[in-house]
Motif scaffolding. Structure first.
Motif, PDB file in Angstrom:
ATOM      1  N   ILE A  67       0.855  -1.180   0.000  1.00 39.36           N
ATOM      2  CA  ILE A  67       0.000   0.000   0.000  1.00 39.36           C
ATOM      3  C   ILE A  67       0.894   1.234   0.000  1.00 39.36           C
ATOM      4  N   TRP A  68       0.552   2.220  -0.848  1.00 39.17           N
ATOM      5  CA  TRP A  68       1.397   3.414  -1.044  1.00 39.17           C
ATOM      6  C   TRP A  68       0.574   4.674  -0.835  1.00 39.17           C
ATOM      7  N   THR A  69       1.223   5.708  -0.322  1.00 38.05           N
ATOM      8  CA  THR A  69       0.662   7.053  -0.337  1.00 38.05           C
ATOM      9  C   THR A  69       1.773   8.072  -0.208  1.00 38.05           C
ATOM     10  N   ARG A  70       1.392   9.344  -0.273  1.00 41.69           N
ATOM     11  CA  ARG A  70       2.336  10.439  -0.045  1.00 41.69           C
ATOM     12  C   ARG A  70       1.644  11.513   0.776  1.00 41.69           C
ATOM     13  N   ALA A  71       2.385  12.076   1.724  1.00 42.10           N
ATOM     14  CA  ALA A  71       1.870  13.156   2.561  1.00 42.10           C
ATOM     15  C   ALA A  71       2.580  14.470   2.232  1.00 42.10           C
ATOM     16  N   ASP A  72       2.073  15.535   2.810  1.00 41.45           N
ATOM     17  CA  ASP A  72       2.668  16.853   2.559  1.00 41.45           C
ATOM     18  C   ASP A  72       3.697  17.245   3.606  1.00 41.45           C
ATOM     19  N   ARG A  73       3.970  16.331   4.552  1.00 43.03           N
ATOM     20  CA  ARG A  73       4.895  16.646   5.646  1.00 43.03           C
ATOM     21  C   ARG A  73       5.304  15.335   6.324  1.00 43.03           C
ATOM     22  N   PRO A  74       6.244  15.377   7.245  1.00 43.16           N
ATOM     23  CA  PRO A  74       6.593  14.152   7.967  1.00 43.16           C
ATOM     24  C   PRO A  74       5.399  13.603   8.746  1.00 43.16           C
ATOM     25  N   GLY A  75       5.315  12.291   8.825  1.00 46.85           N
ATOM     26  CA  GLY A  75       4.244  11.640   9.571  1.00 46.85           C
ATOM     27  C   GLY A  75       4.386  10.135   9.473  1.00 46.85           C
ATOM     28  N   ARG A  76       3.564   9.435  10.228  1.00 52.24           N
ATOM     29  CA  ARG A  76       3.595   7.977  10.208  1.00 52.24           C
ATOM     30  C   ARG A  76       2.415   7.447   9.413  1.00 52.24           C
ATOM     31  N   LEU A  77       2.709   6.540   8.490  1.00 53.47           N
ATOM     32  CA  LEU A  77       1.690   5.886   7.686  1.00 53.47           C
ATOM     33  C   LEU A  77       0.959   4.839   8.529  1.00 53.47           C
ATOM     34  N   VAL A  78      -0.371   4.853   8.460  1.00 51.97           N
ATOM     35  CA  VAL A  78      -1.201   3.875   9.159  1.00 51.97           C
ATOM     36  C   VAL A  78      -2.236   3.351   8.167  1.00 51.97           C
ATOM     37  N   VAL A  79      -2.379   2.044   8.105  1.00 48.80           N
ATOM     38  CA  VAL A  79      -3.321   1.413   7.175  1.00 48.80           C
ATOM     39  C   VAL A  79      -4.299   0.555   7.968  1.00 48.80           C
ATOM     40  N   GLU A  80      -5.569   0.649   7.618  1.00 49.50           N
ATOM     41  CA  GLU A  80      -6.593  -0.277   8.101  1.00 49.50           C
ATOM     42  C   GLU A  80      -7.057  -1.112   6.918  1.00 49.50           C
ATOM     43  N   ILE A  81      -7.170  -2.401   7.083  1.00 48.20           N
ATOM     44  CA  ILE A  81      -7.551  -3.271   5.983  1.00 48.20           C
ATOM     45  C   ILE A  81      -8.531  -4.330   6.480  1.00 48.20           C
ATOM     46  N   GLY A  82      -9.535  -4.604   5.660  1.00 44.27           N
ATOM     47  CA  GLY A  82     -10.551  -5.573   6.047  1.00 44.27           C
ATOM     48  C   GLY A  82     -11.330  -6.070   4.851  1.00 44.27           C
ATOM     49  N   ARG A  83     -12.276  -6.945   5.118  1.00 44.42           N
ATOM     50  CA  ARG A  83     -13.094  -7.518   4.061  1.00 44.42           C
ATOM     51  C   ARG A  83     -14.304  -6.651   3.718  1.00 44.42           C
ATOM     52  N   ARG A  84     -14.789  -5.874   4.676  1.00 46.30           N
ATOM     53  CA  ARG A  84     -16.015  -5.115   4.481  1.00 46.30           C
ATOM     54  C   ARG A  84     -15.724  -3.745   3.863  1.00 46.30           C
ATOM     55  N   PRO A  85     -16.560  -3.290   2.915  1.00 48.16           N
ATOM     56  CA  PRO A  85     -16.360  -1.950   2.352  1.00 48.16           C
ATOM     57  C   PRO A  85     -16.424  -0.840   3.392  1.00 48.16           C
ATOM     58  N   ASP A  86     -17.227  -1.033   4.448  1.00 51.54           N
ATOM     59  CA  ASP A  86     -17.306  -0.003   5.488  1.00 51.54           C
ATOM     60  C   ASP A  86     -16.172  -0.122   6.503  1.00 51.54           C
ATOM     61  N   LEU A  87     -15.323  -1.148   6.351  1.00 51.01           N
ATOM     62  CA  LEU A  87     -14.127  -1.343   7.177  1.00 51.01           C
ATOM     63  C   LEU A  87     -14.441  -1.507   8.663  1.00 51.01           C
ATOM     64  N   ARG A  88     -15.659  -1.930   8.979  1.00 50.99           N
ATOM     65  CA  ARG A  88     -15.985  -2.153  10.391  1.00 50.99           C
ATOM     66  C   ARG A  88     -15.262  -3.372  10.953  1.00 50.99           C
ATOM     67  N   ASP A  89     -14.740  -4.225  10.076  1.00 48.59           N
ATOM     68  CA  ASP A  89     -13.976  -5.392  10.529  1.00 48.59           C
ATOM     69  C   ASP A  89     -12.476  -5.199  10.357  1.00 48.59           C
ATOM     70  N   ALA A  90     -12.041  -3.971  10.092  1.00 51.96           N
ATOM     71  CA  ALA A  90     -10.655  -3.732   9.692  1.00 51.96           C
ATOM     72  C   ALA A  90      -9.674  -3.914  10.846  1.00 51.96           C
ATOM     73  N   ARG A  91      -8.468  -4.307  10.479  1.00 43.70           N
ATOM     74  CA  ARG A  91      -7.343  -4.393  11.412  1.00 43.70           C
ATOM     75  C   ARG A  91      -6.376  -3.262  11.109  1.00 43.70           C
ATOM     76  N   LEU A  92      -5.928  -2.556  12.112  1.00 44.17           N
ATOM     77  CA  LEU A  92      -4.994  -1.447  11.941  1.00 44.17           C
ATOM     78  C   LEU A  92      -3.567  -1.977  11.893  1.00 44.17           C
TER      79      LEU A  92
END
Length: 528
Positions: A67-92
């Motif tokens: 998974i890729w992204t870019r920010a406008d300043r320093p920061g920590r990337l955090v991803v939530e991923i899951g099976r549901r489109p609403d991400l209610r089952d997502a794991r951080l």
């Protein structure tokens, strides 16, 4: 959720590359949302981070993704991923710190993902100086590869698209002409993944603000400083990739379809090879090796590549498909007449050539797709006396770079390897070529197809002449009536591959910019 456990999350958080040394992108450190557009505001250190160029995902292998992204300043990337489109089952899953050394880009490599499912993800970047302050999230989805060894009755269909050549020959983003709308057409195919067959950017093709078309209409390019000259610095190479992501169609496509990316020549400069010294007056840095190193860094920073090991690799996509990504640029010998008799020379180099032969023999997949960023049988000149590609116009026995592919095809034939298909772009038109030893000057190979597509968004050219050494026949060709036709005039192309899970048959559609099928064929599986 059970498919990203704590150990996987911790491992994934460490298995990332946020980039290497270099300066900031467009408009100073951490240009804000809309970066690359004139007048983009500077970021405020105390404000909320902003994700500037969308999200992307990359194909790695079974159970893995990037998974890729870019920010406008320093920061920590955090991803939530899951099976549901609403991400209610997502794991951080925590990711790396994005900083100026990597142009504020970052990638998170996820392992242990379930096979054969569409997963949904949400991306944020959290502030380093204000804990708890995070960017507005961006969402995306990806399809993971099917199980590697399912029962025969449970083989899933495979569908993917390919093309190449993005923003070339002076044709950039023009909203008046619909932008890079071919990516919207590819999205409608609902592919499992996208194969970009090289020329992901055009670092050597500056954009003018306006171009007058043959019918008198005016093409107006979106232009950024980095696209106003040939790329030489790391910042300028980064700006090539940043520019493409300003297109809304490409950005939306990248958020929904995982990518496999090759590089070719225009990521650096036209027809380049290692050790070359440029004579092009536009360049102050004339050492191609220096330019290529900067281009490679930007390539890995700005695309969702695995970021480790050589560019050539094999990606398994279940029991029906292995994709062999070639690197026909990094190890390339100098462009000359290409008639030498030395089998140690070539495009791939000895190590990559041996790897390809070995992995083709090992593969148990029904189809072995070889992604070659330079066509096998088309003659691609480099000036009056040199050759850029594999073929050189001599229909006789293999010579020059053809010796490499005679060795590869011969070794595969003798080992009984079946299901080889070549996919390529590069020449800016679309075609279907069938190769047969009965027509060839060399008989030690099995018949196969090569399918050509492109450009995605560049000038249309062609057709090129076929070299008869390996017995090709042009079964279908769709090329423009003149050189460098604009995207406004059509002749933009992509290909679609569908492998039927039940029969194993492989169907190829060669499509135009709007997704209409211009030609298709279905190849039966040899192992059924």
């Amino acid at each position: 959720m059970d498919f990203v456990d704590r150990r996987t999350a911790l491992r994934a958080g460490l298995a990332v590359g946020a980039g290497l040394a270099g300066g900031a992108l467009l408009g100073g450190p951490g240009a804000a949302a809309g970066a690359g557009r004139p007048g983009a505001p500077a970021w405020r250190p105390s404000g909320r981070p902003v994700l500037t160029h969308g999200v992307q995902s990359g194909v790695v292998g079974p159970g893995q993704s990037v998974i890729w992204t870019r920010a406008d300043r320093p920061g920590r990337l955090v991803v939530e991923i899951g099976r549901r489109p609403d991400l209610r089952d997502a794991r951080l899953v925590p990711g790396p710190v994005l900083d100026a050394g990597g142009d504020f880009t970052g990638k998170l490599r996820l392992r242990g993902l379930p096979a054969g499912e569409r997963l949904h993800y949400r991306v944020r970047v959290t502030s380093l100086d204000r804990p708890g302050l995070a960017s507005e999230p961006l969402t995306g989805s990806l399809v993971t590869g099917p199980p590697t060894r399912p029962g025969r009755r449970h083989r899933a269909d495979v569908r993917f698209v390919w093309t190449g050549d993005i923003a070339g020959q002076g044709w950039g983003i023009s909203d008046e002409f619909g932008g890079m709308r071919i990516f919207e057409a590819m999205s409608r195919c609902a592919p499992d993944f996208f194969l970009c067959s090289g020329d992901t950017v055009y670092a050597d093709n500056p954009l003018a603000e306006t171009v007058t078309l043959p019918d008198g209409r005016v093409w107006r390019n979106l232009v950024t400083p980095e696209k106003s000259k040939v790329a030489e610095t790391l910042t300028e190479f980064r700006g090539q990739f940043a520019y493409n992501l300003l297109d809304r169609h490409l950005r939306a496509f990248a958020a929904q379809v995982p990518q496999l990316n090759q590089w070719d020549d225009h990521e650096v400069t036209n027809n380049w090879y290692p050790g070359e010294i440029l004579t092009d007056a536009r360049y102050t840095e004339t050492r191609v090796d220096v330019l290529a190193a900067r281009a490679a860094q930007a390539f890995h920073e700005w695309l969702p590549t695995p970021g480790d090991g050589p560019l050539y690799r094999v990606v398994s996509h279940g029991p029906l498909l292995d994709v062999f990504l070639l690197d026909m640029r990094t190890y390339k010998d100098p462009n000359d007449g290409n008639t030498y008799a030395d089998p140690r020379r070539g495009l791939l180099g000895a190590q990559q050539r041996a790897w390809l032969i070995r992995e083709l023999k090992r593969s148990t997949a029904t189809w072995k797709v070889i992604a070659n960023d330079l066509p096998l049988g088309l003659i691609v000149p480099d000036g009056a006396a040199a050759q850029e590609g594999i073929a050189q116009g001599d229909d006789g026995a293999p010579a020059g770079r053809e010796l490499e592919f005679a060795e590869i095809l011969g070794a595969a034939h003798r080992a009984g390897v079946t299901g080889i298909v070549f996919l390529t772009a590069d020449v800016h038109y679309t075609a279907a070529h069938h190769y047969d030893p009965a027509r060839a000057a060399v008989g030690d190979f099995s018949p196969f197809w090569e399918f050509v597509s492109g450009p995605a968004h560049a000038g249309g050219f062609g057709p090129n002449t076929l070299d008869g050494t390996f017995g090709p026949q042009a079964v279908f060709v769709h090329a423009p009536p003149r050189a460098n036709t604009s995207p406004a005039e059509g002749f933009q192309h992509f290909g679609e591959v569908h492998i039927d899970g039940a029969s194993g048959a492989l169907t190829v559609h060669l499509r135009d910019r709007d997704g209409a099928s211009l030609w298709s064929t279905t190849l039966p599986a040899a192992d059924r």
